[in-house]
Motif scaffolding. Structure first.
Motif, PDB file in Angstrom:
ATOM      1  N   LEU A 149       1.079  -1.422   0.247  1.00  0.00           N
ATOM      2  CA  LEU A 149       0.147  -0.076  -0.082  1.00  0.00           C
ATOM      3  C   LEU A 149       0.761   1.444  -0.006  1.00  0.00           C
ATOM      4  CD1 LEU A 149      -3.065  -0.534   2.697  1.00  0.00           C
ATOM      5  CD2 LEU A 149      -2.661  -1.043  -0.118  1.00  0.00           C
ATOM      6  N   GLY A 150       1.751   1.226  -0.071  1.00  0.00           N
ATOM      7  CA  GLY A 150       2.855   1.974   0.298  1.00  0.00           C
ATOM      8  C   GLY A 150       3.650   3.134   1.543  1.00  0.00           C
ATOM      9  N   VAL A 151       2.328   2.979   2.188  1.00  0.00           N
ATOM     10  CA  VAL A 151       2.647   2.947   3.434  1.00  0.00           C
ATOM     11  C   VAL A 151       3.589   2.729   5.076  1.00  0.00           C
ATOM     12  CG1 VAL A 151       1.490   4.199   5.558  1.00  0.00           C
ATOM     13  CG2 VAL A 151       0.378   4.060   3.589  1.00  0.00           C
ATOM     14  N   GLU A 152       4.384   3.308   5.524  1.00  0.00           N
ATOM     15  CA  GLU A 152       5.353   2.009   6.793  1.00  0.00           C
ATOM     16  C   GLU A 152       4.745   3.166   8.199  1.00  0.00           C
ATOM     17  OE1 GLU A 152       7.554  -0.048   6.085  1.00  0.00           O
ATOM     18  OE2 GLU A 152       6.887  -0.203   4.142  1.00  0.00           O
ATOM     19  N   LEU A 153       5.200   2.695   8.382  1.00  0.00           N
ATOM     20  CA  LEU A 153       5.056   3.066   9.989  1.00  0.00           C
ATOM     21  C   LEU A 153       6.408   3.312  10.981  1.00  0.00           C
ATOM     22  CD1 LEU A 153       3.532   3.328  12.507  1.00  0.00           C
ATOM     23  CD2 LEU A 153       2.992   1.110  13.526  1.00  0.00           C
ATOM     24  N   ASN A 154       6.071   4.186  11.249  1.00  0.00           N
ATOM     25  CA  ASN A 154       7.924   4.793  12.056  1.00  0.00           C
ATOM     26  C   ASN A 154       7.353   4.212  13.634  1.00  0.00           C
ATOM     27  OD1 ASN A 154       9.597   5.927  12.937  1.00  0.00           O
ATOM     28  ND2 ASN A 154      10.093   7.313  11.986  1.00  0.00           N
ATOM     29  N   VAL A 155       7.678   3.159  14.276  1.00  0.00           N
ATOM     30  CA  VAL A 155       7.416   2.679  15.268  1.00  0.00           C
ATOM     31  C   VAL A 155       8.185   3.820  16.113  1.00  0.00           C
ATOM     32  CG1 VAL A 155       7.946   1.057  17.684  1.00  0.00           C
ATOM     33  CG2 VAL A 155       7.372   0.181  15.178  1.00  0.00           C
ATOM     34  N   ASP A 156       9.629   4.277  15.715  1.00  0.00           N
ATOM     35  CA  ASP A 156      10.150   5.206  17.142  1.00  0.00           C
ATOM     36  C   ASP A 156       9.185   7.017  17.032  1.00  0.00           C
ATOM     37  OD1 ASP A 156      12.157   3.524  17.585  1.00  0.00           O
ATOM     38  OD2 ASP A 156      13.366   4.319  15.604  1.00  0.00           O
ATOM     39  N   GLU A 157       8.432   7.242  15.800  1.00  0.00           N
ATOM     40  CA  GLU A 157       7.767   8.175  16.199  1.00  0.00           C
ATOM     41  C   GLU A 157       6.782   7.894  16.846  1.00  0.00           C
ATOM     42  OE1 GLU A 157       7.623  12.579  15.211  1.00  0.00           O
ATOM     43  OE2 GLU A 157       9.412  11.151  15.043  1.00  0.00           O
ATOM     44  N   ALA A 158       6.060   6.787  16.788  1.00  0.00           N
ATOM     45  CA  ALA A 158       4.425   7.085  17.014  1.00  0.00           C
ATOM     46  C   ALA A 158       5.118   6.972  18.913  1.00  0.00           C
ATOM     47  CB  ALA A 158       4.186   5.251  17.118  1.00  0.00           C
ATOM     48  N   GLY A 159       6.016   6.369  18.980  1.00  0.00           N
ATOM     49  CA  GLY A 159       6.575   6.372  20.427  1.00  0.00           C
ATOM     50  C   GLY A 159       6.506   7.758  21.610  1.00  0.00           C
ATOM     51  N   LYS A 160       6.530   8.755  20.170  1.00  0.00           N
ATOM     52  CA  LYS A 160       6.831  10.447  21.366  1.00  0.00           C
ATOM     53  C   LYS A 160       5.157  10.759  21.546  1.00  0.00           C
ATOM     54  CE  LYS A 160      10.812  11.393  18.049  1.00  0.00           C
ATOM     55  NZ  LYS A 160      10.965  13.012  16.979  1.00  0.00           N
ATOM     56  N   TYR A 161       4.454   9.393  20.761  1.00  0.00           N
ATOM     57  CA  TYR A 161       3.120  10.134  21.071  1.00  0.00           C
ATOM     58  C   TYR A 161       1.910   9.719  21.834  1.00  0.00           C
ATOM     59  CZ  TYR A 161       4.123  13.182  17.210  1.00  0.00           C
ATOM     60  OH  TYR A 161       5.311  14.354  15.780  1.00  0.00           O
ATOM     61  N   PRO A 162       1.401  10.117  22.853  1.00  0.00           N
ATOM     62  CA  PRO A 162       1.228   8.244  24.011  1.00  0.00           C
ATOM     63  C   PRO A 162      -0.361   8.764  23.701  1.00  0.00           C
ATOM     64  CG  PRO A 162       1.940  10.370  25.427  1.00  0.00           C
ATOM     65  CD  PRO A 162       2.189  10.323  23.531  1.00  0.00           C
ATOM     66  N   TYR A 163      -1.277   7.489  23.683  1.00  0.00           N
ATOM     67  CA  TYR A 163      -2.354   7.675  23.576  1.00  0.00           C
ATOM     68  C   TYR A 163      -2.828   8.341  24.503  1.00  0.00           C
ATOM     69  CZ  TYR A 163      -6.963   5.224  23.449  1.00  0.00           C
ATOM     70  OH  TYR A 163      -7.976   5.528  23.493  1.00  0.00           O
ATOM     71  N   GLN A 164      -4.335   8.893  23.656  1.00  0.00           N
ATOM     72  CA  GLN A 164      -4.975  10.139  23.834  1.00  0.00           C
ATOM     73  C   GLN A 164      -6.445   9.756  24.127  1.00  0.00           C
ATOM     74  OE1 GLN A 164      -4.098  13.757  23.125  1.00  0.00           O
ATOM     75  NE2 GLN A 164      -2.744  14.000  24.397  1.00  0.00           N
ATOM     76  N   ARG A 165      -7.261   9.548  24.649  1.00  0.00           N
ATOM     77  CA  ARG A 165      -8.156   8.827  24.420  1.00  0.00           C
ATOM     78  C   ARG A 165      -9.493   9.664  23.524  1.00  0.00           C
ATOM     79  NH1 ARG A 165     -11.976   4.684  28.336  1.00  0.00           N
ATOM     80  NH2 ARG A 165     -13.062   4.312  26.816  1.00  0.00           N
TER      81      ARG A 165
END
Length: 132
Positions: free
Chosen positions: A100-116
């Protein structure tokens, strides 16, 4: 089936993420194609870039493509989900990355904690929660 078979609609407006995935939505659109009904792919920002890419690729694979809704994601989302698709001159281009041409950047995602968050919901006059 009835609204498609009786041609009561011009477009099937759906999101891959809300209609059972790529295969299920494709089956629905293939059925609609028999009745000259086109696709109207849903693409708001509450659908991730993965869902947006899936809708775009599905649109490229069907004969009854109609229109693709597109809303640009924010900078944080774009940093977490690195996309090969681009928006140019009023058109989405799939890019040349595999899948699909989309890559998840896990390190970048870790900068944003879950917000309900809560999506709005529909209620009948008596207060009963009802489907959209």
């Amino acid at each position: 089936q009835q609204i498609i078979r009786e041609q009561l609609i011009d477009y099937v407006r759906g999101a891959v993420t809300h209609m059972g995935g790529i295969s299920h939505l494709k089956k629905t659109l293939d059925y609609a194609a028999q009745y000259q009904i086109k696709s109207g792919m849903h693409g708001p920002t509450d659908i991730s870039p993965v869902g947006m890419a899936a809708a775009m690729h599905l649109g490229l694979a069907i004969h009854n493509f109609g229109i693709q809704e597109y809303m640009k994601h924010g900078a944080k989302t774009d940093a977490v989900f690195q996309q090969s698709y681009t928006w140019e001159d009023g058109m989405l281009h799939p890019g040349d990355q595999p899948g699909l041409g989309v890559e998840l950047n896990v390190d970048e995602a870790g900068k944003y904690p879950y917000q309900r968050a809560y999506l709005p919901y529909n209620r009948l006059a008596d207060g009963t929660v009802h489907d959209w």
